[in-house]
Write a protein that holds these residues in place. Structure first.
Motif, short mmCIF file in Angstrom:
data_model
loop_
_atom_site.label_atom_id
_atom_site.label_comp_id
_atom_site.label_asym_id
_atom_site.label_seq_id
_atom_site.Cartn_x
_atom_site.Cartn_y
_atom_site.Cartn_z
N ASP A 155 114.06 51.12 50.32
CA ASP A 155 113.05 51.68 50.92
C ASP A 155 112.08 50.77 51.43
OD1 ASP A 155 113.89 54.07 49.65
OD2 ASP A 155 112.44 53.96 48.05
N VAL A 156 111.52 51.12 52.52
CA VAL A 156 110.92 50.12 53.23
C VAL A 156 109.36 50.59 53.57
CG1 VAL A 156 112.46 48.98 54.24
CG2 VAL A 156 111.76 50.96 55.45
N THR A 157 108.20 49.83 53.99
CA THR A 157 107.01 50.23 54.29
C THR A 157 106.71 49.85 55.84
OG1 THR A 157 106.05 49.87 52.07
CG2 THR A 157 104.69 49.98 53.84
N THR A 158 106.26 50.72 56.46
CA THR A 158 105.91 50.34 57.97
C THR A 158 105.32 49.07 58.16
OG1 THR A 158 103.94 51.80 58.07
CG2 THR A 158 105.98 52.89 58.52
N ARG A 159 105.41 48.43 59.22
CA ARG A 159 104.62 47.36 59.46
C ARG A 159 103.09 47.65 59.64
NH1 ARG A 159 108.41 43.41 61.21
NH2 ARG A 159 110.45 44.16 59.89
N PRO A 160 102.21 46.47 59.48
CA PRO A 160 100.86 46.85 59.70
C PRO A 160 100.16 47.02 61.05
CG PRO A 160 101.20 44.94 58.09
CD PRO A 160 102.50 45.33 58.63
N PHE A 161 100.95 46.16 61.88
CA PHE A 161 100.73 46.21 63.29
C PHE A 161 101.26 47.61 64.20
CE2 PHE A 161 104.57 43.58 62.96
CZ PHE A 161 105.31 44.21 63.85
N LEU A 162 102.40 48.41 63.44
CA LEU A 162 102.97 49.52 63.80
C LEU A 162 103.06 50.54 62.81
CD1 LEU A 162 105.62 47.91 66.11
CD2 LEU A 162 103.72 49.36 66.81
N PRO A 163 101.93 51.09 62.25
CA PRO A 163 101.56 51.53 60.85
C PRO A 163 102.40 52.90 60.88
CG PRO A 163 99.29 51.64 62.13
CD PRO A 163 100.52 50.95 62.84
N ASN A 164 102.55 53.60 62.14
CA ASN A 164 103.26 54.85 62.01
C ASN A 164 104.58 54.96 62.94
OD1 ASN A 164 101.76 54.84 64.33
ND2 ASN A 164 101.34 57.23 64.21
#
Length: 676
Positions: free
Chosen positions: A43-52
């Motif tokens: 599983d991964v989390t979206t990047r802060p600069f492209l949050p969605n």
């Protein structure tokens, strides 16, 4: 198998070998890869600069891929990744990864992409503002201070769910707010997230300012323009809230504003504070001018009597464009000035001195200017001129006469602009044809006294000064024909001047061959004569055209011949050529052929030495016993198959070489048999 040792047109031993080779190849075949890749993912989390947005998994970090045949284009997903791909809402979202190897074996892996946002990532606009009470009312009617277009993202890579945001204030539009401070709360949201922003509205009073003003005089450098009043000098302003844009007037001020005539002009000043409370004040602007502020042009001049007359006909010496302002900031009333002499135009003035008075005016002011006109004599100058030849570098242009060399000028008053001619001189002037051309020279003194002189300009050219292009060329006969159809090898654009300063009469040259276009030229050498000309001169250029035959003949052999009744064989081949060709045979027709197979070679050759060849087979048959032929073939077949099979298994490369060698040996044996 027939009596010649063949099986269905193929030697029996060759058929057997081919069958064995096919069997061995099938036995050595392998099945393709059917094992799917082995993949894992996390599983991964979206990047802060492209949050969605989902940017994809990283190989070796967030997913693994193992396979003997790797995926040629990388892994794929059931969603679109990247900054323009699918939008991911807050929370974990399931995604499937696909991996397909080069044999189309597929493996999948399920993981989750988590968007950790809990609030819409936007910057709160500045909601703090100060407003005035509505005109004539003690309250302010509430209106929102921002729109959706005023909202900016705090994370630039975030993309709005639904494509945009909405801005919704908690205070109802039109609510009446008293003077004082009020909380302004606004909810900014897209279709998934939202953010609450706050600010304060300060409502202020509506008392108009208190102003005074005094009369003023226009400035000397802008005598008919109003530059405005000076605060604390020519006007005062009192109010608890300053004027946001400064005072204004019922006229346009400044160097490009309204024009003020001489005398006093009433003006109204307006003062409006930041709450739109208005006050006015009346004052006067005075323009003290009494005369048009211009410089008098120089009206002093010396003129000659009219040609052939004892008097001078008066004409004004200046126009409105000659008038300059003595005060640069003055602007003409009506936009321009007029110039009006007191002397009637056309008045006859004798030789002597005369007063010249001119009135310069605009629509409001004027100024009188004076000068003196001196009328002088009308004696023409004395001139002589001689004939000249054009220069070699500009052979059809006239550059003018040289003073003291090809012309003389004598007069008490010099020629103010130099001599002129009835033709245009210089490299861009009139064109002069070969021979002598008459030209008239004019000399006019400062009193317009005119003298003329006739001379001749000679152009010594007898031939067009161009370089002959290279006309020598080698061409081929037309396809299928014994001749070449003549075409011109150059155009006018290929012609260059041998004298660069020469200018073509008519503007261009024409190129005309003496040989008619399309004339048929035989193989050989031909003279090519071309006439290059403009509208006056021409030049003849020559070259040579060498016509060659490059089309080789075509020969077609008869079909293979089988003869059992005679060994004297007749035959002929079909030959074609655009010029004509001879044919030779080896052996010649009518030759005696030995039993067996003989190859006949045919060569067709034309006059240019070009040739074409073909060949066919002549077979003379003899009756041989089947009992002799068959056993020999069987023995040879068995021996070859055993030896070939052993080497085929060991070395496939040696097998191919052996096959080529064996085939060459058979052809050599056949040749020897036909020669017996």
């Amino acid at each position: 198998m027939d009596g010649s040792g063949r099986w269905c047109g193929m030697p029996a031993w060759l058929f057997t070998v081919a069958l064995m080779a096919f069997t061995v190849h099938i036995a050595q075949g392998e099945d393709p890869d059917t094992t799917p890749p082995n993949v894992t993912c996390t599983d991964v989390t979206t990047r802060p600069f492209l949050p969605n947005s989902f940017l994809g998994l990283n190989a070796g970090v967030e997913y693994t891929y193992e396979d003997s045949n790797p995926d040629p284009s990388g892994v794929t997903y059931n969603v679109t990744k990247g900054p323009s791909g699918d939008l991911f809402p807050p929370g974990p979202a399931p995604v499937t990864m696909y991996a397909v190897d080069i044999f189309d074996n597929e493996a999948t892996c399920l993981f989750y992409v988590e968007n950790t946002l809990t609030e819409l990532p936007v910057n709160c606009p500045d909601l703090n503002r100060t407003v005035a009470t509505d005109m004539g009312l003690p309250t302010y009617s509430y209106t929102p201070s921002i729109e959706a277009s005023d909202v900016t993202k705090s994370t630039s890579g975030y993309r709005y769910h639904g494509g945009a945001v909405s801005v919704d204030p908690t205070t109802a539009i039109g609510s009446k707010l008293d003077v004082g401070t009020h909380l302004d709360t606004v909810l900014i949201s897209d279709e998934v997230l939202s953010k609450t922003c706050i600010g304060y509205i300060v409502v202020q009073d509506t008392t108009p300012p208190n102003v005074t003003c005094t009369d003023v005089t226009t400035r000397p450098f802008l005598p008919n323009s109003f530059l405005g009043l000076g605060v604390g000098i020519s006007y005062t302003y009192e109010d608890s809230n300053p004027d946001p844009s400064g005072i204004t007037y019922n006229v346009t001020k400044g160097p490009g504003g309204d024009l003020f005539p001489p005398g006093r002009t009433p003006v109204t000043m307006y003062a409006v504070d930041i709450f739109n409370n208005r006050a006015t004040c009346l004052f006067y602007v005075e323009n003290t001018l009494t005369e048009l502020p211009v410089n008098c042009p120089d009206l002093n001049r010396t003129v000659a009597t009219d040609m052939g007359l004892p008097t001078y006909s008066y004409t004004p010496s200046i126009e409105a464009s000659d008038v300059t302002k003595s005060t640069s900031g003055y602007r003409y009333h009506g936009g321009a000035v007029s110039v009006d002499p007191t002397m009637a135009i056309g008045s006859k003035l004798d030789v002597g001195t005369h007063l010249d008075t001119v009135l310069i005016s605009d629509e409001v002011l004027s100024k009188t200017c004076i000068g003196y006109i001196v009328v002088q004599d009308t004696t023409p100058p004395n001139v002589t001129c001689t004939d000249v030849t054009t220069r070699p570098f500009l052979p059809n242009s006239f550059l003018g006469l040289g003073v003291g060399i090809s012309y003389t000028y004598e007069d008490s008053n010099p020629d103010p602009s130099g001599i002129t001619y009835n033709v245009t001189k210089g490299p861009g002037g009139d064109l002069f044809p070969p021979g002598r051309t008459p030209v008239t020279m004019y000399a006019v003194d400062i009193f317009n006294n005119r003298a003329t002189c006739l001379f001749y300009v000679e152009n010594t050219l007898t031939e067009l000064p161009v370089n002959c292009p290279d006309l020598n060329r080698t061409v081929a006969t037309d396809m299928g024909l014994p001749t070449y159809s003549y075409t011109l090898s150059i155009e006018a654009s290929d012609v260059t001047k041998s004298t660069s300063g020469y200018r073509y009469h008519g503007g261009a040259v024409s190129v005309d061959p003496t040989t008619a276009i399309g004339s048929k030229l035989d193989v050989g050498t031909h003279l090519d004569t071309v006439l290059i000309s403009d509208e006056v001169l021409s030049k003849t250029c020559i070259g040579y055209i060498v016509v060659q035959d490059i089309e080789k003949p075509s020969v077609t052999c008869p079909a293979d011949i089988t003869e059992s009744s005679t060994n004297v064989i007749q035959y002929s081949a079909n030959v074609s050529d655009n010029v004509g060709a001879s044919v030779t045979y080896s052996p010649e027709p009518g030759s005696i052929f030995n039993p067996g197979v003989t190859t006949v070679s045919v060569v067709a050759r034309d006059q240019a030495g070009l040739n074409d060849t073909c060949s066919f087979v002549v077979q003379v048959t003899t009756k041989l016993a089947v009992s002799v032929v068959v056993p020999c073939a069987v023995v040879l077949l068995v021996v070859f198959v055993i030896g070939f099979s052993v080497y085929y298994v060991k070395k496939s490369k040696e097998r191919r070489k052996m096959k080529v060698s064996r085939t060459d040996g058979k052809q050599s044996s056949s040749t020897k048999t036909s020669d017996v």
